[in-house]
Design an enzyme around this catalytic site. Structure first.
Site, PDB file in Angstrom:
ATOM      1  N   ASP A 263      -9.232  -1.035   0.536  1.00 33.21           N
ATOM      2  CA  ASP A 263      -9.411  -1.589  -0.822  1.00 33.21           C
ATOM      3  C   ASP A 263     -10.815  -1.639  -1.215  1.00 33.21           C
ATOM      4  O   ASP A 263     -11.040  -2.564  -2.292  1.00 33.21           O
ATOM      5  CB  ASP A 263      -8.447  -2.662  -1.312  1.00 33.21           C
ATOM      6  CG  ASP A 263      -6.868  -2.303  -0.867  1.00 33.21           C
ATOM      7  OD1 ASP A 263      -6.517  -1.257  -1.307  1.00 33.21           O
ATOM      8  OD2 ASP A 263      -6.601  -3.297  -0.289  1.00 33.21           O
TER       9      ASP A 263
ATOM     10  N   HIS B 261      -5.939   5.956  -3.021  1.00 34.90           N
ATOM     11  CA  HIS B 261      -7.053   5.796  -3.394  1.00 34.90           C
ATOM     12  C   HIS B 261      -7.286   6.583  -4.813  1.00 34.90           C
ATOM     13  O   HIS B 261      -6.409   7.447  -5.173  1.00 34.90           O
ATOM     14  CB  HIS B 261      -8.410   6.035  -2.775  1.00 34.90           C
ATOM     15  CG  HIS B 261      -8.088   7.481  -2.347  1.00 34.90           C
ATOM     16  ND1 HIS B 261      -7.328   7.638  -0.885  1.00 34.90           N
ATOM     17  CD2 HIS B 261      -8.540   8.826  -2.450  1.00 34.90           C
ATOM     18  CE1 HIS B 261      -7.171   8.798  -0.431  1.00 34.90           C
ATOM     19  NE2 HIS B 261      -8.081   9.660  -1.599  1.00 34.90           N
TER      20      HIS B 261
END
Length: 430
Positions: free
Chosen positions: A13, A41
């Site tokens: 992340d 993503h």
């Protein structure tokens, strides 16, 4: 002309999507080399938002070849669904734009079921998996009983391979009191999916070798982060694959000499999803502010991320285990407005100062961060596109991080927008 490996230097992340999208514009080939559809993503291209979890980031750009390597575990139904979602957004991904390694192991429904059964039964000792079957699929790969993409080519040979797989899995299911899997039903399901996925199959090792010889620029895209590596991460709170940069070679079928530059994506603070040690975690208002300003929620799971100050010990360790040449520092703008900013520069373990993160689980839980503090800044860094646009205190913070982790900043990201980027060194020109 270099080939570039992109890895997350923390627990995932870190903002890889934006950086990989930015780099993929320069690349000819984009390769996913590990993981599954458990790490999402988000890309914003020409004002359109795309959410990917399995396909390489280059897939939304015309003229780019996207490749899924043998180090990935592939859920064929998830692939079909993700391709359909892109189609609904006007992006057609045919076999001319996507190739998948023939020796890629498949994630089957029984893997997802086993993943969920284990996680739900592990009250108090949960790993924090996404329950998408990633771990069980890797177990079958290592156990030499996996069904691989190439196995769907021969309908006559497939039943025997399924029977061998189910000898193992039905034994487990009996022990768990769960209904056994019918072999013929699984064969039928796989053969129904075969026409949808086999057109994408290729000898990826050969394809990438030719691309290298033709002078193509190759971008190797990692999922998750190096601290989730099965060997070098916070074991057992890790993923089931090697996420460090060197796995780009084995996970795609190229030699290590093909990896010219390693870019580590690094958030200006630290986050983590799920269980596991997190020395700099903040459970106070500061942590909540980081989470709110940074919009820290998982793309795949929607789970809120745990937030804390930057941990230079962990990132410095990742720089070494991944051989990182430069970092892309992201989300600097989230730190705007803090009066002071802390950075972890070392640990105390049982009263003794150490400069590394220990491997033993108990020791990982006992380490205490040693902080140093730097003055914050009130002016905004959001949208900055040159060093001159940054407050002096923000520049000082970036330079301090470089010194602490022993690695230069190659790229600095100041917002989710792809153009809000300060380029110090182009990785493809290593």
């Amino acid at each position: 002309m270099a080939n570039v490996v992109v890895v997350g230097s923390q627990w995932g992340d870190e903002g890889k999507g934006k950086i990989v999208d930015w780099l993929s514009e320069q690349a000819d080939v984009v390769v996913r080399f590990q993981g599954g559809h458990n790490a999402g993503h988000t890309l914003v291209v020409d004002g359109v938002t795309y959410k990917l979890s399995l396909l390489p980031s280059g897939v939304v750009r015309p003229g780019k070849l996207s490749v899924i390597g043998n180090g990935v575990v592939l859920d064929p139904q998830a692939l079909v669904d993700e391709l359909a979602r892109l189609e609904s957004q006007g992006v057609h991904v045919g076999p001319d734009r996507l190739r998948i390694a023939e020796n890629t192991p498949l994630i089957l429904p029984l893997h997802r079921e086993l993943d969920a059964l284990r996680e739900n039964a592990s009250e108090g000792t949960r790993i924090g998996t996404t329950k998408r079957g990633i771990g069980p699929a890797y177990e079958d790969k290592v156990g030499r009983r996996a069904i691989r993409l190439v196995d769907l080519v021969d309908p006559k040979a497939l039943p025997a391979k399924v029977e061998r797989l189910l000898t193992h899995h039905n034994l487990i299911r009996r022990g768990l009191g769960v209904e056994e899997v019918n072999p013929q039903a699984l064969v039928d399901e796989l053969l129904a999916l075969a026409p949808k996925v086999l057109p994408y199959m290729d000898r990826v090792w050969e394809l990438l070798d030719k691309a290298r010889k033709d002078g193509k620029k190759i971008l190797f895209e990692g999922a998750q982060g190096a601290l989730l590596d099965i060997d070098h991460g916070t074991y057992p709170y890790v993923t089931s694959s090697n996420t460090v940069a060197s796995s780009a070679a084995g996970g795609s079928g190229v030699g290590p000499g093909a990896l010219d530059y390693v870019l580590g994506i690094t958030k200006a603070y630290t986050t983590r999803v799920g269980e596991g040690p997190f020395p700099t975690e903040l459970t106070d208002e500061v942590g909540k502010t980081l989470g709110t300003k940074g919009r820290e929620f998982g793309v795949v799971t929607g789970r809120p991320r745990r937030c804390g100050w930057f941990d230079a010990v962990l990132v410095r360790q990742t720089v070494r285990t991944c051989g990182i040449h430069g970092i892309a520092l992201t989300k600097l703008d989230v730190l705007d407005g803090f009066d002071e900013i802390k950075v972890c520069v070392g640990y105390k373990l049982d009263g003794k100062e150490i400069d590394y993160f220990p491997s033993e689980m108990g020791a990982q839980a006992r380490v205490e961060p040693i902080y140093e503090t730097i003055e914050g800044w009130t002016d905004s860094t959001a949208g900055a596109r040159s060093w001159a646009d940054l407050p002096a205190e923000a520049v000082k913070y970036v330079r301090w991080l470089e010194e602490l982790i022993g690695c230069p900043v190659a790229v600095l990201s100041t917002s989710p927008e792809r153009n809000d980027t300060i380029l110090v060194h182009n990785p493809f020109q290593a």
